[in-house]
Design a protein around this motif. Structure first.
Motif, PDB file in Angstrom:
ATOM      1  N   ILE A 135       0.767  -1.108  -0.033  1.00 11.42           N
ATOM      2  CA  ILE A 135      -0.077   0.048  -0.074  1.00 11.42           C
ATOM      3  C   ILE A 135       0.833   1.111   0.116  1.00 11.42           C
ATOM      4  CG2 ILE A 135      -1.787   1.158   1.330  1.00 11.42           C
ATOM      5  CD1 ILE A 135      -2.653  -1.590   0.247  1.00 11.42           C
ATOM      6  N   THR A 136       0.506   2.330  -1.032  1.00 13.79           N
ATOM      7  CA  THR A 136       1.458   3.178  -1.042  1.00 13.79           C
ATOM      8  C   THR A 136       0.548   4.543  -0.847  1.00 13.79           C
ATOM      9  OG1 THR A 136       0.985   3.480  -3.371  1.00 13.79           O
ATOM     10  CG2 THR A 136       3.000   2.590  -2.857  1.00 13.79           C
ATOM     11  N   GLY A 137      -0.729   4.265  -0.957  1.00 12.24           N
ATOM     12  CA  GLY A 137      -1.753   5.524  -0.609  1.00 12.24           C
ATOM     13  C   GLY A 137      -1.475   6.789  -1.252  1.00 12.24           C
ATOM     14  N   ARG A 138      -2.428   7.680  -0.921  1.00  3.88           N
ATOM     15  CA  ARG A 138      -2.280   9.338  -1.271  1.00  3.88           C
ATOM     16  C   ARG A 138      -2.698  10.054  -0.030  1.00  3.88           C
ATOM     17  NH1 ARG A 138      -0.082   7.918  -4.911  1.00  3.88           N
ATOM     18  NH2 ARG A 138      -0.531   8.239  -7.278  1.00  3.88           N
ATOM     19  N   GLY A 139      -1.706  10.921   0.498  1.00  2.00           N
ATOM     20  CA  GLY A 139      -1.868  11.973   1.569  1.00  2.00           C
ATOM     21  C   GLY A 139      -1.825  10.921   2.789  1.00  2.00           C
ATOM     22  N   ILE A 140      -2.869  11.314   3.792  1.00  3.83           N
ATOM     23  CA  ILE A 140      -2.939  10.603   5.089  1.00  3.83           C
ATOM     24  C   ILE A 140      -3.509   9.171   4.927  1.00  3.83           C
ATOM     25  CG2 ILE A 140      -3.281  12.650   6.234  1.00  3.83           C
ATOM     26  CD1 ILE A 140      -6.341  12.238   6.233  1.00  3.83           C
ATOM     27  N   ASN A 141      -4.286   9.040   3.832  1.00  2.00           N
ATOM     28  CA  ASN A 141      -4.850   7.538   3.395  1.00  2.00           C
ATOM     29  C   ASN A 141      -3.775   6.543   2.836  1.00  2.00           C
ATOM     30  OD1 ASN A 141      -6.921   5.523   3.343  1.00  2.00           O
ATOM     31  ND2 ASN A 141      -7.765   6.402   1.505  1.00  2.00           N
ATOM     32  N   ASN A 142      -2.754   6.417   3.530  1.00  6.51           N
ATOM     33  CA  ASN A 142      -1.601   5.690   2.862  1.00  6.51           C
ATOM     34  C   ASN A 142      -1.515   4.143   3.414  1.00  6.51           C
ATOM     35  OD1 ASN A 142      -0.712   6.346   5.640  1.00  6.51           O
ATOM     36  ND2 ASN A 142       0.950   7.494   4.546  1.00  6.51           N
ATOM     37  N   SER A 143      -2.502   3.906   4.120  1.00  2.55           N
ATOM     38  CA  SER A 143      -2.285   2.457   4.641  1.00  2.55           C
ATOM     39  C   SER A 143      -3.957   1.922   4.799  1.00  2.55           C
ATOM     40  CB  SER A 143      -1.593   2.386   6.006  1.00  2.55           C
ATOM     41  OG  SER A 143      -2.227   3.130   7.046  1.00  2.55           O
ATOM     42  N   LEU A 144      -3.730   0.509   5.235  1.00  3.59           N
ATOM     43  CA  LEU A 144      -5.271  -0.153   5.971  1.00  3.59           C
ATOM     44  C   LEU A 144      -5.125  -0.374   7.175  1.00  3.59           C
ATOM     45  CD1 LEU A 144      -5.452  -2.894   3.116  1.00  3.59           C
ATOM     46  CD2 LEU A 144      -6.610  -0.677   3.141  1.00  3.59           C
ATOM     47  N   THR A 145      -6.042  -0.609   8.124  1.00  7.14           N
ATOM     48  CA  THR A 145      -5.871  -1.022   9.409  1.00  7.14           C
ATOM     49  C   THR A 145      -5.588  -2.488   9.347  1.00  7.14           C
ATOM     50  OG1 THR A 145      -8.420  -1.194   9.557  1.00  7.14           O
ATOM     51  CG2 THR A 145      -7.686   0.981   9.927  1.00  7.14           C
ATOM     52  N   TYR A 146      -5.584  -2.883  10.445  1.00 10.40           N
ATOM     53  CA  TYR A 146      -5.467  -4.392  10.572  1.00 10.40           C
ATOM     54  C   TYR A 146      -6.657  -5.032  10.359  1.00 10.40           C
ATOM     55  CZ  TYR A 146      -4.530  -9.120  12.844  1.00 10.40           C
ATOM     56  OH  TYR A 146      -4.279 -10.460  13.099  1.00 10.40           O
ATOM     57  N   GLU A 147      -7.877  -4.729  10.879  1.00  7.72           N
ATOM     58  CA  GLU A 147      -9.102  -5.213  10.380  1.00  7.72           C
ATOM     59  C   GLU A 147      -9.113  -5.238   9.172  1.00  7.72           C
ATOM     60  OE1 GLU A 147      -8.404  -3.065  12.762  1.00  7.72           O
ATOM     61  OE2 GLU A 147      -8.791  -4.332  14.660  1.00  7.72           O
ATOM     62  N   GLU A 148      -9.084  -4.146   8.409  1.00 12.30           N
ATOM     63  CA  GLU A 148      -9.228  -4.008   6.777  1.00 12.30           C
ATOM     64  C   GLU A 148      -8.395  -5.010   6.082  1.00 12.30           C
ATOM     65  OE1 GLU A 148     -10.481   0.662   6.307  1.00 12.30           O
ATOM     66  OE2 GLU A 148      -8.469   0.162   6.271  1.00 12.30           O
ATOM     67  N   ALA A 149      -7.146  -5.050   6.472  1.00  6.10           N
ATOM     68  CA  ALA A 149      -6.220  -6.026   5.974  1.00  6.10           C
ATOM     69  C   ALA A 149      -6.724  -7.624   6.162  1.00  6.10           C
ATOM     70  CB  ALA A 149      -4.786  -6.146   6.420  1.00  6.10           C
ATOM     71  N   MET A 150      -7.217  -7.738   7.240  1.00  9.47           N
ATOM     72  CA  MET A 150      -7.768  -9.391   7.495  1.00  9.47           C
ATOM     73  C   MET A 150      -9.035  -9.479   6.661  1.00  9.47           C
ATOM     74  SD  MET A 150      -5.402 -10.696   9.249  1.00  9.47           S
ATOM     75  CE  MET A 150      -6.128 -12.417   9.374  1.00  9.47           C
ATOM     76  N   SER A 151      -9.820  -8.549   6.474  1.00 11.95           N
ATOM     77  CA  SER A 151     -11.083  -8.822   5.810  1.00 11.95           C
ATOM     78  C   SER A 151     -10.711  -9.599   4.276  1.00 11.95           C
ATOM     79  CB  SER A 151     -11.835  -7.473   5.476  1.00 11.95           C
ATOM     80  OG  SER A 151     -11.098  -6.590   4.599  1.00 11.95           O
ATOM     81  N   MET A 152      -9.544  -9.319   3.801  1.00 14.50           N
ATOM     82  CA  MET A 152      -9.160 -10.040   2.521  1.00 14.50           C
ATOM     83  C   MET A 152      -9.165 -11.805   2.737  1.00 14.50           C
ATOM     84  SD  MET A 152      -5.956  -7.921   1.292  1.00 14.50           S
ATOM     85  CE  MET A 152      -5.925  -6.292   1.150  1.00 14.50           C
TER      86      MET A 152
END
Length: 391
Positions: free
Chosen positions: A65-82
């Motif tokens: 994840i490189t993202g844009r601005g402050i939205n440059n990552s996922l939370t642990y929960e968002e990652a685990m939803s994969m």
């Protein structure tokens, strides 16, 4: 004049000037050995990288994840939803950083830190040689436990069994619960010089709740493409259709890229080394021209007693080919010797094949004949009267 006689005369001419012949050969020796060494190192490096990638499994998908601005990552929960996606057998988000590990009076700086969950061992095909790995309960309760790479154990624990001991990580006490199996180095760095702790503990230590690196294991290599498509669709929606906010690639793609780059580098290195062979060929031409001048009277005498133009041409071509051929053989042996030393002393993987040796030697022979053709032709065209009058 027979071929055997021409060979004997060529060898006699070479032996008569040993030092000059050796110095002439030196360019060929260096060129052939350089080709063999550089190509072998290139092939060996490619093989090592390929082996490291394949050891991770052909069903591994990597998400960055490189993202844009402050939205440059996922939370642990968002990652685990994969893990809910079709074809996914495991998801391992990683929080990484650099720490200092200390045990007693021994300290090791700039150690790689990875915060992981319980799926990491299965997803990354990472086992432990003693103790245990991180468990889901360690992640849930933010336990201060650590699994150490073997290089870290050797550096700060020495002969002490680390299991159950307390190690300080950036000044905080952690209980050692396991030692990782040795996997050597890869493109991600050394697998033996790192410390693994629960991801929730690592996020608190690193003061970062975001996750940028996620490893996803597909159920089988056959469904990798499907898994990649589903993850990309999920991330595209998450980052508002911004395709530059993330990268998703699998091991096959990485392997293809590495092989393409390695092959290009190997060809480039071989080409650079081949230039020295051409320089050696120019040296052969220079010496053969000098030899023709020195032996002008000899050529005149031989022609006067019946030697034909083709006999003179053959003799000097054989001398040139013999110089390059012997130089090529010595270069092959020297290259193989250096490869063995690099493997034994420096730990560099080298792969020499018969094809590389034959190509390098053949090229040296062709270079010798090509650059010897002009001097030989010049010698064969000398007129007996002019040659006999030459002082």
């Amino acid at each position: 004049m027979s071929f055997a006689m021409a060979v004997r005369l060529a060898l006699k001419g070479i032996v008569a000037n040993k030092m000059r012949t050796f110095l002439t050969m030196l360019g060929i020796i260096i060129g052939v050995s350089a080709v063999i060494i550089l190509v072998s190192v290139g092939r060996g490096t490619t093989a090592s990288v390929t082996e490291n990638i394949q050891s991770m499994g052909t069903n591994l998908v990597t998400v960055m994840i490189t993202g844009r601005g402050i939205n440059n990552s996922l939370t642990y929960e968002e990652a685990m939803s994969m893990s809910e996606k079709t074809g996914v057998s495991g998801v391992a988000p990683v929080a990484s950083g650099s720490i200092t590990a200390k045990y007693g009076t021994k300290t090791m700086e700039d150690v790689s830190l990875e915060g992981v969950n319980g799926d990491y061992a299965q997803v990354r095909n990472q086992g432990v040689q003693s103790g245990r790995f991180i468990l889901p309960l360690d992640v849930e309760y933010r336990q201060k436990v650590a699994v150490l790479g073997i290089d870290v154990v050797n550096e700060i624990f020495g002969s002490v069994n680390p299991i159950g001991e307390t190690v300080q990580i950036d000044g905080i006490d952690y209980r050692v619960i396991g030692v990782l199996e040795s996997k050597g180095s890869s493109m991600q760095g050394s697998s033996d010089e790192k410390v693994i702790i629960p991801i929730t503990t690592a996020q608190r230590m690193l003061k970062s709740e975001g996750v940028r690196n996620i490893y996803v294991a597909a159920e089988s290599p056959e469904v990798v493409t499907l898994v990649v498509a589903e993850i990309e669709q999920y991330l595209l929606k998450k980052f508002d259709q911004d395709e530059d906010a993330y990268r998703v690639f699998n091991q096959t793609e990485m392997l293809d890229t590495v092989n393409e780059v390695s092959q290009s580098m190997t060809l480039m290195l071989g080409g650079i080394a081949g230039i020295s062979l051409l320089v050696g060929g120019i040296g052969i031409m220079n010496i053969m021209l000098v030899t023709v001048t020195e032996r002008t009277r000899e050529i005149g005498i031989r022609k006067a007693i019946g030697a034909k133009r083709k006999d003179i041409l053959r003799q000097f071509l054989l001398e040139s080919a013999t110089i390059s051929g012997v130089g090529g053989i010595i270069g092959v042996l020297f290259g193989l010797g250096v490869n063995k030393l690099l493997t034994k002393l420096a730990g560099i993987n080298t792969q020499s094949t018969l094809a590389i040796l034959v190509i390098a030697f053949s090229f040296s022979l062709v270079v010798g004949i090509f650059f010897g053709l002009y001097p030989a032709n010049k010698a064969s065209k000398l007129k007996p009267v002019d040659a006999l009058r030459f002082e």
